[in-house]
Write a protein that holds these residues in place. Sequence first.
Motif, mmCIF file in Angstrom:
data_model
loop_
_atom_site.group_PDB
_atom_site.id
_atom_site.type_symbol
_atom_site.label_atom_id
_atom_site.label_comp_id
_atom_site.label_asym_id
_atom_site.label_seq_id
_atom_site.Cartn_x
_atom_site.Cartn_y
_atom_site.Cartn_z
ATOM 1 N N ILE D 87 -11.333 3.840 -5.031
ATOM 2 C CA ILE D 87 -9.928 3.982 -4.639
ATOM 3 C C ILE D 87 -9.417 5.333 -5.136
ATOM 4 C CG2 ILE D 87 -7.585 3.085 -5.017
ATOM 5 C CD1 ILE D 87 -9.273 1.258 -3.226
ATOM 6 N N SER D 89 -6.357 7.718 -5.989
ATOM 7 C CA SER D 89 -4.972 7.486 -6.435
ATOM 8 C C SER D 89 -4.300 8.814 -6.763
ATOM 9 C CB SER D 89 -5.024 6.598 -7.687
ATOM 10 O OG SER D 89 -3.825 6.670 -8.399
ATOM 11 N N TYR D 101 -2.842 1.071 -6.886
ATOM 12 C CA TYR D 101 -3.482 2.275 -6.346
ATOM 13 C C TYR D 101 -4.083 2.029 -4.960
ATOM 14 C CZ TYR D 101 -3.698 3.284 -11.434
ATOM 15 O OH TYR D 101 -3.426 3.438 -12.763
ATOM 16 N N SER D 102 -4.436 0.777 -4.692
ATOM 17 C CA SER D 102 -5.043 0.448 -3.403
ATOM 18 C C SER D 102 -4.151 0.875 -2.245
ATOM 19 C CB SER D 102 -5.278 -1.060 -3.306
ATOM 20 O OG SER D 102 -4.048 -1.756 -3.480
ATOM 21 N N GLY D 108 -5.779 5.565 -1.609
ATOM 22 C CA GLY D 108 -6.280 4.215 -1.310
ATOM 23 C C GLY D 108 -7.773 4.299 -1.034
ATOM 24 N N TRP D 109 -8.282 3.395 -0.171
ATOM 25 C CA TRP D 109 -9.706 3.483 0.175
ATOM 26 C C TRP D 109 -9.858 4.495 1.306
ATOM 27 C CZ3 TRP D 109 -12.637 0.444 4.292
ATOM 28 C CH2 TRP D 109 -13.943 0.956 4.384
ATOM 29 N N SER D 131 -8.492 9.888 -10.045
ATOM 30 C CA SER D 131 -9.449 9.123 -9.235
ATOM 31 C C SER D 131 -10.864 9.169 -9.811
ATOM 32 C CB SER D 131 -9.446 9.648 -7.797
ATOM 33 O OG SER D 131 -8.133 9.640 -7.272
ATOM 34 N N ASP D 149 -16.859 0.111 -7.670
ATOM 35 C CA ASP D 149 -16.245 -0.836 -6.746
ATOM 36 C C ASP D 149 -16.468 -2.299 -7.136
ATOM 37 O OD1 ASP D 149 -15.615 -2.520 -4.606
ATOM 38 O OD2 ASP D 149 -16.449 -1.227 -3.070
ATOM 39 N N ASP D 292 -7.511 -2.445 -6.916
ATOM 40 C CA ASP D 292 -6.705 -1.280 -7.324
ATOM 41 C C ASP D 292 -7.471 -0.364 -8.289
ATOM 42 O OD1 ASP D 292 -4.137 -1.831 -6.029
ATOM 43 O OD2 ASP D 292 -4.187 -3.647 -7.214
#
Lengths: 346, 346, 346, 346
Positions: D87, D89, D101-102, D108-109, D131, D149, D292
């Motif tokens: 993710i 951020s 943060y997602s 995000g992703w 990040s 992840d 997140d």
Amino acid sequence: MKALVYRGPGKRSWDEKPKPKLQERTDAIVRIVKTTICGTDLHIMKGDVPTVTDGRTLGHEGTGIIEAAGEGVTNFRSGDKVLISCITSCGKCDFCRKGMYSHCEPGGWILGNRIDGTQAEYVRIPFADTSLYHIVEGADFEALTMLSDIFPTGFECGVLNGQVKPGETIAIVGAGPIGLATLMTSQFYSPAEIIMIDMDQNRLEVSKKFGATKVINNSDGKAIEKVMEITGGKGVDAAIEAVGIPASFDTCQEIVAPGGRIANIGVHGKSVSLRLEKLWAHNITLTTRLVDTVTTPMLLKTVLSGKLQPKQLITHRFQISEIMKAYDTFGNAAKENALKVMLTNE
Amino acid sequence: MKALVYRGPGKRSWDEKPKPKLQERTDAIVRIVKTTICGTDLHIMKGDVPTVTDGRTLGHEGTGIIEAAGEGVTNFRSGDKVLISCITSCGKCDFCRKGMYSHCEPGGWILGNRIDGTQAEYVRIPFADTSLYHIVEGADFEALTMLSDIFPTGFECGVLNGQVKPGETIAIVGAGPIGLATLMTSQFYSPAEIIMIDMDQNRLEVSKKFGATKVINNSDGKAIEKVMEITGGKGVDAAIEAVGIPASFDTCQEIVAPGGRIANIGVHGKSVSLRLEKLWAHNITLTTRLVDTVTTPMLLKTVLSGKLQPKQLITHRFQISEIMKAYDTFGNAAKENALKVMLTNE
Amino acid sequence: MKALVYRGPGKRSWDEKPKPKLQERTDAIVRIVKTTICGTDLHIMKGDVPTVTDGRTLGHEGTGIIEAAGEGVTNFRSGDKVLISCITSCGKCDFCRKGMYSHCEPGGWILGNRIDGTQAEYVRIPFADTSLYHIVEGADFEALTMLSDIFPTGFECGVLNGQVKPGETIAIVGAGPIGLATLMTSQFYSPAEIIMIDMDQNRLEVSKKFGATKVINNSDGKAIEKVMEITGGKGVDAAIEAVGIPASFDTCQEIVAPGGRIANIGVHGKSVSLRLEKLWAHNITLTTRLVDTVTTPMLLKTVLSGKLQPKQLITHRFQISEIMKAYDTFGNAAKENALKVMLTNE
Amino acid sequence: MKALVYRGPGKRSWDEKPKPKLQERTDAIVRIVKTTICGTDLHIMKGDVPTVTDGRTLGHEGTGIIEAAGEGVTNFRSGDKVLISCITSCGKCDFCRKGMYSHCEPGGWILGNRIDGTQAEYVRIPFADTSLYHIVEGADFEALTMLSDIFPTGFECGVLNGQVKPGETIAIVGAGPIGLATLMTSQFYSPAEIIMIDMDQNRLEVSKKFGATKVINNSDGKAIEKVMEITGGKGVDAAIEAVGIPASFDTCQEIVAPGGRIANIGVHGKSVSLRLEKLWAHNITLTTRLVDTVTTPMLLKTVLSGKLQPKQLITHRFQISEIMKAYDTFGNAAKENALKVMLTNE
């Protein structure tokens, strides 16, 4: 430009100083529109805050307009109207990542403390992206200046840490600006009974207008027994300390009910005696906190929606050039019936 | 029947007393199978607990078998095997309804305090339905006797109030039975580092076996600096006080990191000095609690599933008729390397 | 005595029945002073609740006066004025001990369901100590009758589960009595924006008086796009379902913002389609709940302090002997502009 | 440099591509040391993720060494060893400021989705300061690659959202890499019983080694009744969905106990039928979440302290140049007994 400069204990002056410049790419320079004086500034003037040295521009509250933004600033640009947080947050350190901006490694409370502050025509704001907030068109600069410090302080350190809940009975010890901001924001959670305790009758009258359901003038030193009488001997669910001296802390620890919370807001200069011989078995929670200003976005919403009217705390207004006189007024708050003094630079 | 009777400060005897009878419909009479002695009993023996008067049978921990149950008891009947909670809970008052059984209006800590206790062949348990727990077939009475008081106390007052979280660094000041129960149950939440502090080297060795990742012998008075060294100057996320004297409280307030928690378990006889002049800005939470025993059902599950092995704390075993000697052993815990002493009535 | 008796789907009668007697020592017999009809009673009348059988006295709301109390009842005695909870709680089972009275093993929602209810001159209340609440001198029976069910339901299932917070934007789908109780109690937490959605314009007008900041008449089926417009495309922080049909649930899942909550209050007769293909990545929380009535003591305080005025929901009043007519009125709520109908037995 | 490139549904190639360059001052270029393949990459290969277009380099997991850092990057410099979060951020938007943060507005992703990813010799990481995470000297790159992840996903979406508590009974539906990461991290909270459900016997055997107390092979479709049998008809406190299809969601909603939680981790392609006609009164909480990665710092601590050993999930190792073959192995996970495949670029 002009700035209010600390010149050692008891000495301050309204002096010409060089206009601040961008130093880091994440800085912004803000032209001050409104600023104010905090109780902490009076502490500083007494020489009680050793990190403030001779020559420092004071002030950590204000609203203004961006004059210049560093290349690393992405959320703001010249001409934007902004609210300045009293807490500078880098947004990247461990403390910032967990929402504890007060302890930001390169930031925290530095304005008017370790670096020059807001009681000036211009101020440099480090980490602008995460230390300023946008002011939307039409919003009131005076009202929002109250969100730089006292409203987040009263709300976070007093109301949130005090875990105020609907239907509860709470007491706030101290009806100064912070205590009153606590009183106003405590009503976000609808306690049934809010008891204000102070020795200044004027402030207690103001408290009633702002929503206190009971007021106690503690000039006779009988606040504790009066609270116990009001609560049928049970004590209060939350006792919020908004003064910063041992006597007011004592009141809190005597009136808190079993299972209750003591939320300290006051800036203390001395240790206090904690009555663990009684409290060890009372299932209480005691909290301390330097404001993180994490709730500023939420408070902004409540001001914009009309739920919160922080301007009610402003009792006196001056041009920024009259700041020496404004300090005198604020320094004699009881005599002047002063709560917050508003300074305008326009 | 026989009972251990308090005869004023410093005096106790193993005496013949009438067997207790049902007084209220919600009472049960329990034949004791196992009981033990608590640090609090030693406090009582010093005359420090004024609610305990001459003639009182001591003891608030134990397991046994229901001898008789009042007509109002619906959860238990004669012959049922039970764990006795040190806290008596009526289940109906405001405090009970919010899970704060420690402050139950007609109950709370009354066993071996305001009414006769468990260091006897039989004991009367008021509000049996909500103050006893079933022991399932095959479960170990000795292990479960540890759930009457010290395990819920360490877990609720220390671990839950200390908000111990995975990956954190915590310190427990005091490696007595309660401190060790805290050490064992803190591991339910997988802290990365658990620092035990005591002056008794034997107890620190035991701590290592029970999961402490670091131990500090504070005989040299350097625990604070050692903790700061271990934590790279940051302090601990949770500092748990399991002694009950000003010095151990001081250690806690010096080693807690900004944003951290101080969880008091210790029974204090004196006030302590709380360093608010430093802590007001450290965003800490300090809690006190008399155990509520709300987590007893959960702890029972962890014992039955093998996650928790409370029996490890038992160092000495006696017949209940040898209780005078057991008190001597427990009263000289350091010399005897005693943790918990187990008394059997069979 | 007289009682409103269910006689199978679509049939009810106001019949003579034997006055209830104490059956268990923990029972009380209450003479009804006020009672009311709930939407659930209409469901029952349709035959939708299979646990309700022919001959059952309906009703789970009411206030009254204790006529007789069993020997095991310790909190109440004859002549006490009481509020009856729609949820019966034994206070002893695992669910009760963790505050989930709705799932009390021998209790839960049994009144007017598995046992005879409150739409009668007298009612038997099992586990009286933990299923009744004292009404203090001078308090208003009509107002408090609203606390038997709809106010705790709106507050617990909607407001608490919806985690409503100061400054937030929330939507309530359904402006019937439960939706309106949710609207009123949501204001305990000071959301900035409360959007009410319904198809009945009268109820939306009432909503405005009760504090809704926006109302949407969904007769045109455009509620979703209107909410997205109001929220600048973000959606709401909490979407509260107070109807109980797939369409209203759908509205909730379409308008909830990422990070938001869907709190279901409605009694559903069918499954709904949950759009996990979209929501799996939206970080939402969806809750369901049968009211536990754990907040009744708190709601009582807010009524007594004047913060909450539940009587505003009462639109029609009848003598209990007119209950057949009251059902007709309540059954045609839209046409009659009925919210709650109040029945008096005096 | 070489990269694994998506060429439309079902097509991928190991191609020469230009080495990425700094585009923004907050970017860093990372030389990949280790990377891996995620179940999501297989979804992408099927053409199920429309945001991934022809020519995209896949991959959102990895560890490496900073090759170049933009001028705005302050936490990292060339040569630093880093863990890449799946993710991205920005640290400044509203979502980032509240730890979600997602849903970062510019982030995000995005890796291996909207921008080129980590299955390559080099990758560009936007917002590097917020990040990436430092890898300390001596730490294991393979173990830490598991923290990009799957471990934060299992922990945040499954364990934290499932509110797993000591002594509880939980079930995890799906014993793939994410389900196993959930199993491992659920033990941070010491549930008494962990039931793993899958149809692959090998994965269930692995589950036992990793701490499952019960395993259920659902090849016969009887998982629901088996869980009810294990739990004495009560159901589980938390049911964690780690597959992403209607059938596994159904299992969760059938086995969750009243008062329990359903935590969805699975990536769903279709709606599911939510049985509100039963669940409306069951007091359950259902959560969804795109990870997140707010817990990455905490997970790092647990790996460094030895509490968590994520490397156990790695079943196959390849050079990055063999990635086409690695995809084949991972794509036939059941046949190959594959969990995570580790790719090395050294």
